[in-house]
Design a protein around this motif. Structure first.
Motif, PDB file in Angstrom:
ATOM      1  N   LYS A 197      41.650 -21.071 -11.276  1.00  0.00           N
ATOM      2  CA  LYS A 197      42.021 -20.285 -10.087  1.00  0.00           C
ATOM      3  C   LYS A 197      42.369 -21.208  -8.913  1.00  0.00           C
ATOM      4  N   ARG A 253      45.692 -22.855  -9.614  1.00  0.00           N
ATOM      5  CA  ARG A 253      46.803 -21.919  -9.442  1.00  0.00           C
ATOM      6  C   ARG A 253      47.124 -21.717  -7.967  1.00  0.00           C
ATOM      7  N   SER A 285      51.803 -22.658 -15.481  1.00  0.00           N
ATOM      8  CA  SER A 285      51.812 -21.954 -16.759  1.00  0.00           C
ATOM      9  C   SER A 285      50.479 -22.133 -17.479  1.00  0.00           C
ATOM     10  N   ALA A 323      47.754 -20.075 -15.646  1.00  0.00           N
ATOM     11  CA  ALA A 323      47.847 -18.647 -15.976  1.00  0.00           C
ATOM     12  C   ALA A 323      47.318 -18.385 -17.383  1.00  0.00           C
ATOM     13  N   MET A 380      43.674 -18.366 -17.380  1.00  0.00           N
ATOM     14  CA  MET A 380      43.159 -17.172 -16.712  1.00  0.00           C
ATOM     15  C   MET A 380      43.463 -15.899 -17.513  1.00  0.00           C
ATOM     16  N   ASP A 381      43.859 -16.077 -18.782  1.00  0.00           N
ATOM     17  CA  ASP A 381      44.163 -14.983 -19.697  1.00  0.00           C
ATOM     18  C   ASP A 381      45.296 -14.104 -19.164  1.00  0.00           C
ATOM     19  N   GLN A 382      46.340 -14.772 -18.691  1.00  0.00           N
ATOM     20  CA  GLN A 382      47.528 -14.082 -18.192  1.00  0.00           C
ATOM     21  C   GLN A 382      48.755 -14.629 -18.923  1.00  0.00           C
ATOM     22  N   PRO A 383      48.888 -14.290 -20.216  1.00  0.00           N
ATOM     23  CA  PRO A 383      49.952 -14.884 -21.029  1.00  0.00           C
ATOM     24  C   PRO A 383      51.368 -14.537 -20.546  1.00  0.00           C
ATOM     25  N   THR A 384      51.546 -13.362 -19.974  1.00  0.00           N
ATOM     26  CA  THR A 384      52.876 -12.989 -19.488  1.00  0.00           C
ATOM     27  C   THR A 384      53.304 -13.914 -18.357  1.00  0.00           C
ATOM     28  N   TRP A 385      52.384 -14.166 -17.410  1.00  0.00           N
ATOM     29  CA  TRP A 385      52.685 -15.079 -16.309  1.00  0.00           C
ATOM     30  C   TRP A 385      52.863 -16.500 -16.826  1.00  0.00           C
ATOM     31  N   SER A 386      52.046 -16.875 -17.779  1.00  0.00           N
ATOM     32  CA  SER A 386      52.149 -18.215 -18.353  1.00  0.00           C
ATOM     33  C   SER A 386      53.543 -18.435 -18.939  1.00  0.00           C
ATOM     34  N   GLN A 443      56.262 -16.777 -18.181  1.00  0.00           N
ATOM     35  CA  GLN A 443      57.250 -16.741 -17.102  1.00  0.00           C
ATOM     36  C   GLN A 443      57.362 -18.100 -16.404  1.00  0.00           C
TER      37      GLN A 443
END
Length: 173
Positions: free
Chosen positions: A122, A125, A150, A153, A156-162, A164
């Motif tokens: 966090k 990021r 990337s 993210a 932080m378990d945010q694969p879509t943002w990763s 992107q």
């Protein structure tokens, strides 16, 4: 007595210039070639000298201190000394504001990568988003920041943002 003082000061300056020049060259080579690099082994052999440059430069010459730390970055991550590297980078970057760009941005990205390796996704990021929003970076630094972002993210378990951020890094590269 003054001659001795001048000789010591001259020797210290020569040592700093030599060690920093070699360290930066080896650091860049190690980053490009990876863990099997002879340059990474040279950094390991000269680490005490490079850290001496860092210690003697703080706080009077923060630019020199940061350059020494950035040169050691590939070795510190490879050797598992990421927490120590994070603490040193944090010391330089939080105590001293007059480090010029783009060196300061390189330091912030390096600190963010160390933070990621220390489980501080966090914080990494937040800093990386700040780096990118400043608009002051070269394409290489933007690409590095996006790749680190990337990774943050993803942690932080945010694969879509990763995904992107990784796509954006490829577009910049």
């Amino acid at each position: 007595r003054q001659d001795l003082t001048d000789n010591v000061a001259g020797a210290t300056t020569r040592h700093t210039v030599w060690a920093l020049g070699k360290a930066e060259s080896w650091g860049a080579q190690a980053e490009a070639e990876g863990i099997a690099s002879d340059a990474l082994r040279r950094l390991a052999v000269e680490m005490d000298n490079i850290l001496a440059v860092y210690r003697s430069a703080m706080p009077a010459a923060p630019e020199t201190a940061l350059r020494a730390l950035l040169a050691l970055d590939p070795l510190m991550h490879q050797s598992g000394a990421t927490r120590l590297q994070f603490d040193r980078l944090n010391e330089v970057l939080t105590r001293i504001d007059d480090i010029p760009e783009p060196l300061r941005t390189r330091g912030r990205i390096s600190r963010s990568l160390a933070a990621l390796w220390c489980g501080k996704a966090k914080a990494a990021r937040t800093e990386l988003e700040s780096v990118l929003s400043s608009g002051e970076s070269s394409p290489e630094l933007i690409c590095r920041a996006l790749l680190c972002l990337s990774q943050a993210a993803f942690q932080m378990d945010q694969p879509t943002w990763s995904a992107q951020y990784a796509r954006e890094a490829l577009e910049v590269a």
